[in-house]
Scaffold this motif. Structure first.
Motif, mmCIF file in Angstrom:
data_model
loop_
_atom_site.group_PDB
_atom_site.id
_atom_site.type_symbol
_atom_site.label_atom_id
_atom_site.label_comp_id
_atom_site.label_asym_id
_atom_site.label_seq_id
_atom_site.Cartn_x
_atom_site.Cartn_y
_atom_site.Cartn_z
ATOM 1 N N ASN A 65 0.815 -1.216 0.000
ATOM 2 C CA ASN A 65 0.000 0.000 0.000
ATOM 3 C C ASN A 65 0.849 1.266 0.000
ATOM 4 O OD1 ASN A 65 -2.836 0.219 -0.167
ATOM 5 N ND2 ASN A 65 -3.043 -0.966 1.697
ATOM 6 N N ARG A 66 2.085 1.158 0.427
ATOM 7 C CA ARG A 66 2.970 2.333 0.434
ATOM 8 C C ARG A 66 3.413 2.714 -0.979
ATOM 9 N NH1 ARG A 66 6.899 0.956 5.599
ATOM 10 N NH2 ARG A 66 5.432 1.672 7.184
ATOM 11 N N VAL A 67 3.343 1.767 -1.904
ATOM 12 C CA VAL A 67 3.820 2.029 -3.269
ATOM 13 C C VAL A 67 2.713 1.945 -4.311
ATOM 14 C CG1 VAL A 67 6.169 1.284 -2.728
ATOM 15 C CG2 VAL A 67 4.533 -0.374 -3.644
ATOM 16 N N GLY A 68 1.499 1.681 -3.898
ATOM 17 C CA GLY A 68 0.392 1.585 -4.846
ATOM 18 C C GLY A 68 -0.917 1.345 -4.124
ATOM 19 N N ASP A 69 -1.931 1.005 -4.874
ATOM 20 C CA ASP A 69 -3.258 0.769 -4.320
ATOM 21 C C ASP A 69 -3.604 -0.709 -4.358
ATOM 22 O OD1 ASP A 69 -3.740 3.472 -3.927
ATOM 23 O OD2 ASP A 69 -4.630 3.734 -5.913
ATOM 24 N N LEU A 70 -4.329 -1.155 -3.349
ATOM 25 C CA LEU A 70 -4.920 -2.492 -3.353
ATOM 26 C C LEU A 70 -6.387 -2.313 -3.696
ATOM 27 C CD1 LEU A 70 -3.420 -4.142 -0.161
ATOM 28 C CD2 LEU A 70 -2.771 -4.547 -2.508
ATOM 29 N N ILE A 71 -6.831 -3.037 -4.674
ATOM 30 C CA ILE A 71 -8.203 -2.884 -5.147
ATOM 31 C C ILE A 71 -8.896 -4.236 -5.133
ATOM 32 C CG2 ILE A 71 -9.645 -2.203 -7.105
ATOM 33 C CD1 ILE A 71 -7.318 -0.328 -7.919
ATOM 34 N N CYS A 72 -10.087 -4.269 -4.572
ATOM 35 C CA CYS A 72 -10.907 -5.475 -4.567
ATOM 36 C C CYS A 72 -11.893 -5.399 -5.736
ATOM 37 C CB CYS A 72 -11.676 -5.590 -3.250
ATOM 38 S SG CYS A 72 -12.771 -7.027 -3.196
ATOM 39 N N ILE A 73 -11.980 -6.480 -6.503
ATOM 40 C CA ILE A 73 -12.947 -6.587 -7.596
ATOM 41 C C ILE A 73 -13.908 -7.705 -7.212
ATOM 42 C CG2 ILE A 73 -13.263 -6.955 -10.072
ATOM 43 C CD1 ILE A 73 -10.281 -6.073 -10.374
ATOM 44 N N PRO A 74 -15.074 -7.347 -6.645
ATOM 45 C CA PRO A 74 -15.972 -8.340 -6.035
ATOM 46 C C PRO A 74 -16.585 -9.367 -6.975
ATOM 47 C CG PRO A 74 -16.573 -6.106 -5.372
ATOM 48 C CD PRO A 74 -15.533 -5.991 -6.435
ATOM 49 N N LYS A 75 -16.587 -9.128 -8.280
ATOM 50 C CA LYS A 75 -17.242 -10.091 -9.169
ATOM 51 C C LYS A 75 -16.489 -11.419 -9.249
ATOM 52 C CE LYS A 75 -15.364 -8.452 -13.585
ATOM 53 N NZ LYS A 75 -15.711 -7.860 -14.874
ATOM 54 N N TYR A 76 -15.244 -11.442 -8.780
ATOM 55 C CA TYR A 76 -14.478 -12.681 -8.765
ATOM 56 C C TYR A 76 -14.603 -13.349 -7.399
ATOM 57 C CZ TYR A 76 -12.573 -10.856 -13.059
ATOM 58 O OH TYR A 76 -12.461 -10.357 -14.324
ATOM 59 N N THR A 77 -14.758 -14.656 -7.406
ATOM 60 C CA THR A 77 -14.950 -15.417 -6.178
ATOM 61 C C THR A 77 -13.849 -16.458 -6.038
ATOM 62 O OG1 THR A 77 -17.335 -15.153 -6.381
ATOM 63 C CG2 THR A 77 -16.563 -16.868 -4.890
ATOM 64 N N ILE A 78 -13.345 -16.598 -4.833
ATOM 65 C CA ILE A 78 -12.333 -17.609 -4.520
ATOM 66 C C ILE A 78 -12.940 -18.582 -3.508
ATOM 67 C CG2 ILE A 78 -10.043 -18.016 -3.520
ATOM 68 C CD1 ILE A 78 -9.900 -16.408 -6.094
ATOM 69 N N ILE A 79 -12.767 -19.860 -3.747
ATOM 70 C CA ILE A 79 -13.214 -20.866 -2.794
ATOM 71 C C ILE A 79 -11.981 -21.372 -2.064
ATOM 72 C CG2 ILE A 79 -14.297 -23.125 -2.501
ATOM 73 C CD1 ILE A 79 -15.889 -22.471 -5.093
ATOM 74 N N HIS A 80 -11.963 -21.181 -0.754
ATOM 75 C CA HIS A 80 -10.831 -21.578 0.073
ATOM 76 C C HIS A 80 -11.272 -22.784 0.897
ATOM 77 C CE1 HIS A 80 -7.708 -20.351 3.355
ATOM 78 N NE2 HIS A 80 -7.257 -21.304 2.591
ATOM 79 N N ASP A 81 -10.902 -23.951 0.458
ATOM 80 C CA ASP A 81 -11.342 -25.193 1.083
ATOM 81 C C ASP A 81 -10.356 -25.603 2.170
ATOM 82 O OD1 ASP A 81 -12.820 -27.471 1.565
ATOM 83 O OD2 ASP A 81 -11.950 -28.601 -0.092
ATOM 84 N N THR A 82 -10.683 -25.260 3.417
ATOM 85 C CA THR A 82 -9.823 -25.614 4.546
ATOM 86 C C THR A 82 -10.667 -26.179 5.669
ATOM 87 O OG1 THR A 82 -10.022 -23.438 5.576
ATOM 88 C CG2 THR A 82 -8.200 -23.741 4.034
ATOM 89 N N GLU A 83 -9.988 -26.771 6.630
ATOM 90 C CA GLU A 83 -10.681 -27.252 7.820
ATOM 91 C C GLU A 83 -11.134 -26.059 8.639
ATOM 92 O OE1 GLU A 83 -8.613 -30.066 10.280
ATOM 93 O OE2 GLU A 83 -7.624 -30.941 8.541
ATOM 94 N N ASN A 84 -12.318 -26.145 9.184
ATOM 95 C CA ASN A 84 -12.820 -25.069 10.023
ATOM 96 C C ASN A 84 -12.463 -25.374 11.477
ATOM 97 O OD1 ASN A 84 -14.118 -23.009 11.277
ATOM 98 N ND2 ASN A 84 -16.152 -23.490 10.522
ATOM 99 N N GLU A 85 -11.458 -24.665 11.995
ATOM 100 C CA GLU A 85 -10.998 -24.875 13.369
ATOM 101 C C GLU A 85 -11.373 -23.695 14.250
ATOM 102 O OE1 GLU A 85 -6.819 -25.316 12.793
ATOM 103 O OE2 GLU A 85 -6.968 -27.452 12.410
ATOM 104 N N LYS A 86 -12.333 -22.897 13.812
ATOM 105 C CA LYS A 86 -12.695 -21.689 14.555
ATOM 106 C C LYS A 86 -13.102 -22.036 15.982
ATOM 107 C CE LYS A 86 -15.164 -17.431 14.171
ATOM 108 N NZ LYS A 86 -15.474 -16.428 13.228
ATOM 109 N N GLY A 87 -12.481 -21.351 16.926
ATOM 110 C CA GLY A 87 -12.815 -21.546 18.329
ATOM 111 C C GLY A 87 -12.044 -22.659 19.010
ATOM 112 N N VAL A 88 -11.279 -23.449 18.244
ATOM 113 C CA VAL A 88 -10.500 -24.542 18.820
ATOM 114 C C VAL A 88 -9.061 -24.052 18.994
ATOM 115 C CG1 VAL A 88 -9.667 -26.905 18.495
ATOM 116 C CG2 VAL A 88 -11.957 -26.269 17.704
ATOM 117 N N LEU A 89 -8.615 -23.966 20.239
ATOM 118 C CA LEU A 89 -7.268 -23.460 20.515
ATOM 119 C C LEU A 89 -6.232 -24.413 19.939
ATOM 120 C CD1 LEU A 89 -5.646 -21.248 22.003
ATOM 121 C CD2 LEU A 89 -5.614 -22.774 23.981
ATOM 122 N N ASN A 90 -5.318 -23.851 19.138
ATOM 123 C CA ASN A 90 -4.213 -24.627 18.589
ATOM 124 C C ASN A 90 -3.019 -23.704 18.345
ATOM 125 O OD1 ASN A 90 -4.428 -23.384 15.985
ATOM 126 N ND2 ASN A 90 -6.074 -24.793 15.458
#
Length: 163
Positions: A65-90
């Motif tokens: 961000n110090r040298v340019g802009d970060l831009i989100c283009i919402p029409k593109y979708t990414i599927i991130h298939d990972t284990e859901n460990e939310k709330g489990v301390l690790n």
């Protein structure tokens, strides 16, 4: 872009209405589907390997961000298939707390004392919220290490560690 050190927008979710736009500026993003201009990458360098996991992409985005802009283009979708460990301390929680502490210290120095104060209060009050002593110890160690710039892989909280 991060021009005003008094904003902590990276801690806030992007409002739903923004996703109806064709594009919008962001402070940081996870490295899922992020396209980076090679000249900007050469200018700021690669991801800091000392962050190891969690928030390494956020810190790198702050440098970009110090040298340019970060831009989100919402029409593109990414599927991130990972284990859901939310709330489990690790082991990952240590790195999340440590790296976030270090990032706030480096990029938001005006906020840093307040963030640390509230994090310590949250640790003190953790038993009232049903958190274990192990989690309190992990969070305190992570915050101290982030403050002291003790980065890289921790001897105790290695991949696979569980309480």
């Amino acid at each position: 872009m991060i021009k005003n050190r008094w904003t902590l927008n990276f801690l806030r979710a992007v409002p739903d209405a923004f996703y109806k736009r064709e594009s919008f500026h962001i402070d940081a993003a996870g490295y899922l589907g992020l396209l980076i201009n090679i000249e900007k990458l050469r200018e700021v360098g690669c991801v800091n390997p000392d962050y190891f996991i969690w928030a390494d992409d956020v810190e790198h985005c702050f440098r970009l961000n110090r040298v340019g802009d970060l831009i989100c283009i919402p029409k593109y979708t990414i599927i991130h298939d990972t284990e859901n460990e939310k709330g489990v301390l690790n082991w990952k929680y240590y790195y999340g707390y440590r790296n976030s502490t270090n990032i706030v210290k480096r990029y938001f120095p005006y906020h840093y004392p307040f963030v640390i104060f509230f994090e310590v209060i949250k640790i003190i009050l953790a038993p009232l919220r049903g958190k274990s002593f192990v989690e309190m110890k992990l969070r305190l160690k992570a915050i101290l290490d982030g403050h002291r710039n003790k980065l890289g892989v921790n001897r105790l909280y290695k991949p696979g560690w569980k309480p």
